[in-house]
Design a protein around this motif. Structure first.
Motif, PDB file in Angstrom:
ATOM      1  N   LEU A   8       0.834  -1.200   0.000  1.00  0.00           N
ATOM      2  CA  LEU A   8       0.000   0.000   0.000  1.00  0.00           C
ATOM      3  C   LEU A   8       0.874   1.258   0.000  1.00  0.00           C
ATOM      4  O   LEU A   8       0.595   2.216  -0.720  1.00  0.00           O
ATOM      5  CB  LEU A   8      -0.934   0.014   1.209  1.00  0.00           C
ATOM      6  N   VAL A   9       1.936   1.236   0.798  1.00  0.00           N
ATOM      7  CA  VAL A   9       2.858   2.376   0.841  1.00  0.00           C
ATOM      8  C   VAL A   9       3.533   2.552  -0.518  1.00  0.00           C
ATOM      9  O   VAL A   9       3.624   3.666  -1.045  1.00  0.00           O
ATOM     10  CB  VAL A   9       3.909   2.185   1.956  1.00  0.00           C
ATOM     11  N   ILE A  10       3.990   1.453  -1.110  1.00  0.00           N
ATOM     12  CA  ILE A  10       4.635   1.508  -2.423  1.00  0.00           C
ATOM     13  C   ILE A  10       3.670   2.054  -3.470  1.00  0.00           C
ATOM     14  O   ILE A  10       4.051   2.836  -4.340  1.00  0.00           O
ATOM     15  CB  ILE A  10       5.170   0.121  -2.821  1.00  0.00           C
ATOM     16  N   MET A  11       2.416   1.659  -3.356  1.00  0.00           N
ATOM     17  CA  MET A  11       1.427   2.128  -4.324  1.00  0.00           C
ATOM     18  C   MET A  11       1.248   3.645  -4.239  1.00  0.00           C
ATOM     19  O   MET A  11       1.174   4.320  -5.259  1.00  0.00           O
ATOM     20  CB  MET A  11       0.100   1.426  -4.100  1.00  0.00           C
ATOM     21  N   LEU A  26      -0.137   8.018 -13.162  1.00  0.00           N
ATOM     22  CA  LEU A  26      -1.437   7.355 -13.226  1.00  0.00           C
ATOM     23  C   LEU A  26      -1.272   5.892 -13.597  1.00  0.00           C
ATOM     24  O   LEU A  26      -1.932   5.019 -13.036  1.00  0.00           O
ATOM     25  CB  LEU A  26      -2.355   8.054 -14.234  1.00  0.00           C
ATOM     26  N   LEU A  27      -0.369   5.613 -14.499  1.00  0.00           N
ATOM     27  CA  LEU A  27      -0.219   4.270 -15.059  1.00  0.00           C
ATOM     28  C   LEU A  27       0.268   3.242 -14.036  1.00  0.00           C
ATOM     29  O   LEU A  27      -0.332   2.172 -13.897  1.00  0.00           O
ATOM     30  CB  LEU A  27       0.739   4.320 -16.253  1.00  0.00           C
ATOM     31  N   VAL A  31      -1.887  -0.024 -12.650  1.00  0.00           N
ATOM     32  CA  VAL A  31      -1.480  -1.412 -12.851  1.00  0.00           C
ATOM     33  C   VAL A  31      -1.413  -2.150 -11.509  1.00  0.00           C
ATOM     34  O   VAL A  31      -1.913  -3.281 -11.385  1.00  0.00           O
ATOM     35  CB  VAL A  31      -0.129  -1.487 -13.595  1.00  0.00           C
ATOM     36  N   LEU A  32      -0.818  -1.517 -10.499  1.00  0.00           N
ATOM     37  CA  LEU A  32      -0.753  -2.142  -9.168  1.00  0.00           C
ATOM     38  C   LEU A  32      -2.150  -2.408  -8.621  1.00  0.00           C
ATOM     39  O   LEU A  32      -2.425  -3.474  -8.068  1.00  0.00           O
ATOM     40  CB  LEU A  32       0.026  -1.258  -8.200  1.00  0.00           C
ATOM     41  N   TRP A  33      -3.025  -1.438  -8.762  1.00  0.00           N
ATOM     42  CA  TRP A  33      -4.384  -1.580  -8.243  1.00  0.00           C
ATOM     43  C   TRP A  33      -5.131  -2.700  -8.957  1.00  0.00           C
ATOM     44  O   TRP A  33      -5.748  -3.551  -8.324  1.00  0.00           O
ATOM     45  CB  TRP A  33      -5.123  -0.252  -8.385  1.00  0.00           C
ATOM     46  N   LEU A  34      -5.077  -2.706 -10.284  1.00  0.00           N
ATOM     47  CA  LEU A  34      -5.817  -3.715 -11.044  1.00  0.00           C
ATOM     48  C   LEU A  34      -5.305  -5.125 -10.794  1.00  0.00           C
ATOM     49  O   LEU A  34      -6.078  -6.079 -10.810  1.00  0.00           O
ATOM     50  CB  LEU A  34      -5.760  -3.391 -12.538  1.00  0.00           C
ATOM     51  N   THR A  35      -4.009  -5.280 -10.554  1.00  0.00           N
ATOM     52  CA  THR A  35      -3.453  -6.625 -10.359  1.00  0.00           C
ATOM     53  C   THR A  35      -3.545  -7.111  -8.915  1.00  0.00           C
ATOM     54  O   THR A  35      -3.530  -8.317  -8.684  1.00  0.00           O
ATOM     55  CB  THR A  35      -1.981  -6.690 -10.818  1.00  0.00           C
ATOM     56  N   HIS A  46      -7.664   2.059  -1.428  1.00  0.00           N
ATOM     57  CA  HIS A  46      -6.504   2.920  -1.643  1.00  0.00           C
ATOM     58  C   HIS A  46      -6.322   3.198  -3.136  1.00  0.00           C
ATOM     59  O   HIS A  46      -6.031   4.335  -3.533  1.00  0.00           O
ATOM     60  CB  HIS A  46      -5.233   2.272  -1.076  1.00  0.00           C
ATOM     61  N   GLY A  47      -6.484   2.176  -3.947  1.00  0.00           N
ATOM     62  CA  GLY A  47      -6.324   2.330  -5.390  1.00  0.00           C
ATOM     63  C   GLY A  47      -7.321   3.298  -5.985  1.00  0.00           C
ATOM     64  O   GLY A  47      -6.971   4.141  -6.809  1.00  0.00           O
ATOM     65  N   LYS A  48      -8.574   3.190  -5.557  1.00  0.00           N
ATOM     66  CA  LYS A  48      -9.604   4.108  -6.049  1.00  0.00           C
ATOM     67  C   LYS A  48      -9.281   5.546  -5.664  1.00  0.00           C
ATOM     68  O   LYS A  48      -9.445   6.461  -6.472  1.00  0.00           O
ATOM     69  CB  LYS A  48     -10.979   3.710  -5.507  1.00  0.00           C
TER      70      LYS A  48
END
Length: 112
Positions: A8-11, A26-27, A31-35, A46-48
């Motif tokens: 989560l921190v890395i994201m 953004l990219l 990618v991290l969120w979707l995977t 967090h991704g949203k």
């Protein structure tokens, strides 16, 4: 689902890739969120937040372009957006490492 605060921190910090490459804020989080959204606890939320923040920054940058003609207000807007795009990923990475839910200011809800 497992808890992975480091991911989560890395994201959150991945948004800063733009400082190195010139693009990708953004990219890479997308990618991290979707995977990982199905595998890591709280990754979806967090991704949203991150994707909404990055899309909002793009919209605000587009608004700043014509505002350059109005007494240079667009330039001031670009400076403020630049500070926000560096400061808030760092603040929210710290919040994520402490188990808090991060928030991004002026973020438009594109994804719920």
């Amino acid at each position: 689902m497992k808890t992975n605060k480091q991911l989560l921190v890395i994201m959150h910090l991945s948004q800063l890739i733009t400082l190195v490459t010139g693009f990708g804020s953004l990219l890479l989080p997308l990618v991290l969120w979707l995977t990982q959204k199905e595998k890591v606890y709280e990754m979806d939320e967090h991704g949203k937040n991150i994707i909404n923040f990055q899309l909002s920054l793009i919209v605000y940058c587009l608004i700043c372009v014509p505002l350059i003609l109005v007494f240079g207000l667009g330039l001031l807007g670009f400076v403020v957006l630049g500070v926000f795009s560096i400061l808030f990923p760092i603040i929210n990475a710290i919040k994520a490492s402490n188990g808090e839910t991060p928030t991004y200011p002026l973020s438009i809800n594109f994804i719920n």
